[in-house]
Design an enzyme around this catalytic site. Sequence first.
Site, PDB file in Angstrom:
ATOM      1  N   GLY A  15      -5.378  16.686   7.889  1.00  0.00           N
ATOM      2  CA  GLY A  15      -4.191  17.488   7.619  1.00  0.00           C
ATOM      3  C   GLY A  15      -2.918  16.683   7.395  1.00  0.00           C
ATOM      4  N   LYS A 188      -7.785   5.194  21.877  1.00  0.00           N
ATOM      5  CA  LYS A 188      -8.044   3.861  21.324  1.00  0.00           C
ATOM      6  C   LYS A 188      -8.112   3.831  19.783  1.00  0.00           C
ATOM      7  CE  LYS A 188      -8.113   0.894  23.831  1.00  0.00           C
ATOM      8  NZ  LYS A 188      -9.074   0.389  24.731  1.00  0.00           N
ATOM      9  N   GLN A 191      -4.738   3.496  18.526  1.00  0.00           N
ATOM     10  CA  GLN A 191      -4.173   2.158  18.738  1.00  0.00           C
ATOM     11  C   GLN A 191      -4.679   1.178  17.674  1.00  0.00           C
ATOM     12  OE1 GLN A 191      -4.370   0.767  22.843  1.00  0.00           O
ATOM     13  NE2 GLN A 191      -4.688   2.864  23.543  1.00  0.00           N
ATOM     14  N   LYS A 222       0.944   6.352  26.852  1.00  0.00           N
ATOM     15  CA  LYS A 222       0.001   5.276  26.605  1.00  0.00           C
ATOM     16  C   LYS A 222       0.072   4.828  25.130  1.00  0.00           C
ATOM     17  CE  LYS A 222      -4.866   4.383  27.560  1.00  0.00           C
ATOM     18  NZ  LYS A 222      -6.072   5.026  28.080  1.00  0.00           N
ATOM     19  N   GLY A 358     -13.820  28.447 -13.131  1.00  0.00           N
ATOM     20  CA  GLY A 358     -15.044  27.660 -13.059  1.00  0.00           C
ATOM     21  C   GLY A 358     -15.432  27.127 -14.430  1.00  0.00           C
ATOM     22  N   CYS A 385      -9.094  33.203 -14.779  1.00  0.00           N
ATOM     23  CA  CYS A 385      -9.511  32.257 -15.804  1.00  0.00           C
ATOM     24  C   CYS A 385     -10.965  32.504 -16.241  1.00  0.00           C
ATOM     25  CB  CYS A 385      -9.287  30.830 -15.306  1.00  0.00           C
ATOM     26  SG  CYS A 385      -9.123  29.683 -16.685  1.00  0.00           S
ATOM     27  N   GLY A 387     -13.012  33.915 -14.596  1.00  0.00           N
ATOM     28  CA  GLY A 387     -13.200  35.288 -14.110  1.00  0.00           C
ATOM     29  C   GLY A 387     -12.758  36.326 -15.129  1.00  0.00           C
ATOM     30  N   GLN A 389     -12.834  35.550 -18.516  1.00  0.00           N
ATOM     31  CA  GLN A 389     -13.771  35.363 -19.629  1.00  0.00           C
ATOM     32  C   GLN A 389     -15.089  36.074 -19.335  1.00  0.00           C
ATOM     33  OE1 GLN A 389     -13.906  31.072 -20.142  1.00  0.00           O
ATOM     34  NE2 GLN A 389     -11.816  30.979 -20.897  1.00  0.00           N
ATOM     35  N   ARG A 469     -10.339  25.587 -21.825  1.00  0.00           N
ATOM     36  CA  ARG A 469     -10.597  25.166 -23.219  1.00  0.00           C
ATOM     37  C   ARG A 469     -10.956  26.331 -24.117  1.00  0.00           C
ATOM     38  NH1 ARG A 469     -10.902  19.695 -23.225  1.00  0.00           N
ATOM     39  NH2 ARG A 469     -11.692  18.791 -21.294  1.00  0.00           N
ATOM     40  N   HIS A 516      -3.879  30.840 -14.087  1.00  0.00           N
ATOM     41  CA  HIS A 516      -4.157  30.701 -12.646  1.00  0.00           C
ATOM     42  C   HIS A 516      -2.921  31.125 -11.856  1.00  0.00           C
ATOM     43  CE1 HIS A 516      -8.018  28.587 -12.858  1.00  0.00           C
ATOM     44  NE2 HIS A 516      -7.542  28.068 -13.980  1.00  0.00           N
ATOM     45  N   GLU A 518      -2.648  31.896  -8.910  1.00  0.00           N
ATOM     46  CA  GLU A 518      -2.659  31.382  -7.526  1.00  0.00           C
ATOM     47  C   GLU A 518      -1.718  30.192  -7.331  1.00  0.00           C
ATOM     48  OE1 GLU A 518      -5.259  31.369  -9.626  1.00  0.00           O
ATOM     49  OE2 GLU A 518      -6.458  29.536  -9.489  1.00  0.00           O
TER      50      GLU A 518
HETATM   51  N1  GLN Z   1     -14.435  27.138 -18.299  1.00  0.00           N
HETATM   52  C1  GLN Z   1     -13.426  27.986 -18.845  1.00  0.00           C
HETATM   53  C2  GLN Z   1     -12.615  27.301 -19.907  1.00  0.00           C
HETATM   54  O1  GLN Z   1     -12.573  26.085 -19.957  1.00  0.00           O
HETATM   55  C3  GLN Z   1     -12.512  28.498 -17.745  1.00  0.00           C
HETATM   56  C4  GLN Z   1     -11.743  27.424 -17.066  1.00  0.00           C
HETATM   57  C5  GLN Z   1     -11.203  27.820 -15.728  1.00  0.00           C
HETATM   58  O2  GLN Z   1     -11.668  28.769 -15.103  1.00  0.00           O
HETATM   59  N2  GLN Z   1     -10.226  27.094 -15.238  1.00  0.00           N
HETATM   60  O3  GLN Z   1     -12.003  27.937 -20.719  1.00  0.00           O
END
Ligand code: GLN
Length: 548
Positions: A15, A188, A191, A222, A358, A385, A387, A389, A469, A516, A518
């Site tokens: 962390g 330790k 240290q 210590k 992905g 993304c 998700g 497509q 892409r 994205h 997020e």
């Molecule tokens: N694989 C997909 C693309 O390249 C989606 C990429 C992703 O989910 N970041 O377009």
Amino acid sequence: MKYIFVTGGVMSGVGKGAITSSIGALLKAKGFTVTAVKIDPYINVDAGTMNPTEHGEVFVTVDGDETDQDIGNYERFLNTNITSVNYMTTGRVYLSVIERERAMGYKGKCVEVVPDVPNEVVRRIETAGKKAKADIVLIEIGGTVGEYQNILFLEAVRMMKLRAPRDVATVLVSYLPIPSKIGEMKTKPTQYAVRTLNSAGIQPDLIACRAEIVVDSVRRQKIGANCGVEAADVISAPDVETIYEIPLILESQKCAERLCKKLGLRHRVNHVEAWRRLVRTIKNPKREIKIAVVGKYFAHGDFVLADSYISVIEALKHAAWAQGARAKLTWLSSEEYEKNPRALRELSTFDGVVVPGGFGGRGFEGNIAAIKYVREHKIPYFGLCFGLQMAVIEFARHVCGIKKAHTLEVDPQTPDPIIHFMPGQQEKIAHKKYGATMRLGAYRCKIARGTIARKAYGQELISERHRHRYEVNDAYRDVLQKNGLVLSGVNPELNLVEIIELPRAKHPFFIGVQFHPEFQSRPMQPHPLFKEFVKACLKNSALVGSVL
Ligand code: GLN
């Protein structure tokens, strides 16, 4: 400008990023302008070419750099955008030294590993500080002291300290194990870590001790005595329920104040109340929502490595907290649904399902099956993304009747490439130009009136970060729309589909985004689409008491 270096001792993954971010948050609360730099010791020029199970999430900055997930922590804790200049790797540093040498930038001198490489590191740190107009630059050095890989970065610290001793402080984040058969917290290894740091010419100003529990005063004394720091500079950082509690734990030990003193900084304000409020909210949820994340980058040997989706996890939590709820996340492997389609039924036990980003074909059909299930069973769905497509492909196959609908990424021969290459991408792949060549960084998106997305954002023009892409193929827009898919967001410059949704009348919440979102969610400013998704999940949720 002042510089605080954070290095790790004993072991990695305890962390350091959260501690760096928390120190940053406290300094910001004290009225300083703070920025944070991440140094990664690997040769990769960026994190973009690494497998997520290898490296964790690739965090994309507004200006399109593919960086380490710690940059995401900095953004969330400092509530600010961090850009490409704040991230460097060994590969990136060497690349610029070599490019400068080739351009006669060293004016015929012999270019040497020392001091020219650490000098480049220093130059980059100073540039990041100047760009952010920072009073204080925090610099986190990845890995652990004693590793061969980070010696040149430690040399940069030593050189900076030598040049400006009053402007540089060093924090060592260590770990104190409690071996179960010994039953005692051991100092330790810490240290030894300090000695290793000393052998690189650096004396820590403060030692942050990670451990399962609070470090007692005997051990603080210590460590202090053996490592040459005051006992009060041995800071205890025990395991916590939520990482957003760390600033408060450090504050209770005057961590940032002690650093300020060492650097000759005075502060007049101390706005930590917002952190206290946040932690109070996190610890007192009224409802619990159960969210399934269907993907493939979390199985790692016998362990689940949720780090691959850290920003998605954070964004879901932020949105839940803002609505008085706690998000309970479950990781489901899409590959499992390919082997055992009956397992899909488990999805109906969740209040909502997320399919995050992905790449590639592994688990693809399992994801399609999961999306079909949640669409038909009216379970709230949020696709990020990949998700988006896959949601479009699922819709094309099962609603529009285009049975062979596919993405060129998974089936280059498909007669119906609903998802196809973005302009220029095919050539890049053909020439093996993989590094930093996707559509990266922030792009604008125009949202159509009357859509769920428009209501959520409350505005027509938004900007979100991308990393892909492929895109929705224009040739299929009409048929998708005719069958009821709403293309609610479009990039105004390139006319690319960025958001899709099903109308409320057809589904309680079914949204896919090509970007994205997020990456833009912050603990105190959750993302509007995540908020809207959580709102839909809350309709199915249970009261906290009833589920425990
Ligand atoms: N694989 C997909 C693309 O390249 C989606 C990429 C992703 O989910 N970041 O377009």
